[in-house]
Enzyme design. Structure first.
Site, mmCIF file in Angstrom:
data_model
loop_
_atom_site.group_PDB
_atom_site.id
_atom_site.type_symbol
_atom_site.label_atom_id
_atom_site.label_comp_id
_atom_site.label_asym_id
_atom_site.label_seq_id
_atom_site.Cartn_x
_atom_site.Cartn_y
_atom_site.Cartn_z
ATOM 1 C CG ASP A 159 -1.097 6.676 5.224
ATOM 2 O OD1 ASP A 159 -0.251 6.531 6.119
ATOM 3 O OD2 ASP A 159 -0.829 7.216 4.138
ATOM 4 C CG ASP B 80 -7.178 3.170 -6.151
ATOM 5 O OD1 ASP B 80 -7.251 3.307 -4.911
ATOM 6 O OD2 ASP B 80 -7.148 4.134 -6.934
HETATM 7 P P1 IMP Z 1 -5.628 8.275 5.528
HETATM 8 O O1 IMP Z 1 -6.740 9.273 5.459
HETATM 9 O O2 IMP Z 1 -4.291 8.930 5.533
HETATM 10 O O3 IMP Z 1 -5.795 7.288 6.639
HETATM 11 O O4 IMP Z 1 -5.661 7.489 4.150
HETATM 12 C C1 IMP Z 1 -6.546 6.436 3.963
HETATM 13 C C2 IMP Z 1 -6.970 6.304 2.518
HETATM 14 O O5 IMP Z 1 -5.884 6.576 1.649
HETATM 15 C C3 IMP Z 1 -7.407 4.897 2.212
HETATM 16 O O6 IMP Z 1 -8.805 4.750 2.339
HETATM 17 C C4 IMP Z 1 -6.944 4.686 0.789
HETATM 18 O O7 IMP Z 1 -7.961 5.067 -0.110
HETATM 19 C C5 IMP Z 1 -5.763 5.618 0.623
HETATM 20 N N1 IMP Z 1 -4.466 4.941 0.804
HETATM 21 C C6 IMP Z 1 -3.544 5.148 1.769
HETATM 22 N N2 IMP Z 1 -2.471 4.371 1.623
HETATM 23 C C7 IMP Z 1 -2.717 3.624 0.516
HETATM 24 C C8 IMP Z 1 -1.965 2.591 -0.161
HETATM 25 O O8 IMP Z 1 -0.842 2.181 0.213
HETATM 26 N N3 IMP Z 1 -2.562 2.052 -1.263
HETATM 27 C C9 IMP Z 1 -3.767 2.448 -1.713
HETATM 28 N N4 IMP Z 1 -4.501 3.388 -1.111
HETATM 29 C C10 IMP Z 1 -3.988 3.983 -0.001
#
Ligand code: IMP
Ligand code: MG
Length: 167
Positions: A96, A152
């Protein structure tokens, strides 16, 4: 639940990623690091499509709490084996902001690995500012909350064989 990627679409894309990774690491000592728990299903399918004598290890960490970013990485379980002298491929379910993957990469950077690259099944926030650019991406997706195939919402839906948008 609106289906975003069917089981068949996932299977095809994972096979293509496996082929690309196989070519990239031929002749190299590769350890595939599956980031738990989200990459449990993706990692299990992906390693079967990498036709090399790889090692598999697990790393459990997350920067999310209750579907919101808590802004810091929580390491729940370290690698079992030392990555010293080996190439690491970090495999996660979804990127994300890229904050989680960036933190995990930095956490493992001092471990003596020869290289660290990343593979995510899904890439959100495409075009936006991300902390890290993944080396392999399965699908670019819109900025919606998705579940299934390991992903999840409060620990549910991980076992769905497809990926859907939670409504
Ligand atoms: P980041 O650190 O913002 O890149 O978020 C990544 C982590 O957030 C992933 O490993 C997921 O565990 C969780 N995540 C982000 N978006 C989603 C989603 O749409 N569904 C489920 N988990 C998500
Ligand atoms: Mg995760």
């Amino acid at each position: 639940m609106k289906i975003l990627m069917t089981e068949e679409e996932i299977t095809q894309r994972v096979a293509a990623l496996g082929e690309s990774i196989t070519e990239a690491y031929r002749g190299k000592d590769l350890t595939v690091v599956v980031i738990m728990n989200g990459a449990l299903l993706f990692g299990a399918d992906l390693v079967r499509r990498i036709q090399l004598p790889i090692r598999i290890d697990l790393f459990a960490a997350s920067s999310y709490e209750n579907d919101r970013s808590s802004g810091k990485l929580k390491v729940r379980s370290e690698l079992k084996n030392s990555p010293a002298g080996r190439h690491l491929l970090l495999v996660d379910d979804i990127l994300d902001t890229g904050f989680s993957m960036k933190c995990i990469r930095e956490h493992l950077a001092g471990s003596g690995a020869l290289s660290i690259r990343t593979c995510v099944l899904l890439n959100k926030h495409v075009g936006g500012k991300q902390f890290l650019a993944p080396d392999w991406v399965g699908f670019d997706i819109p900025d919606r909350y998705v579940v299934g195939y390991g992903l999840d919402s409060e620990e549910e839906y991980r076992n769905l064989p497809y990926i859907g948008i939670l409504e």
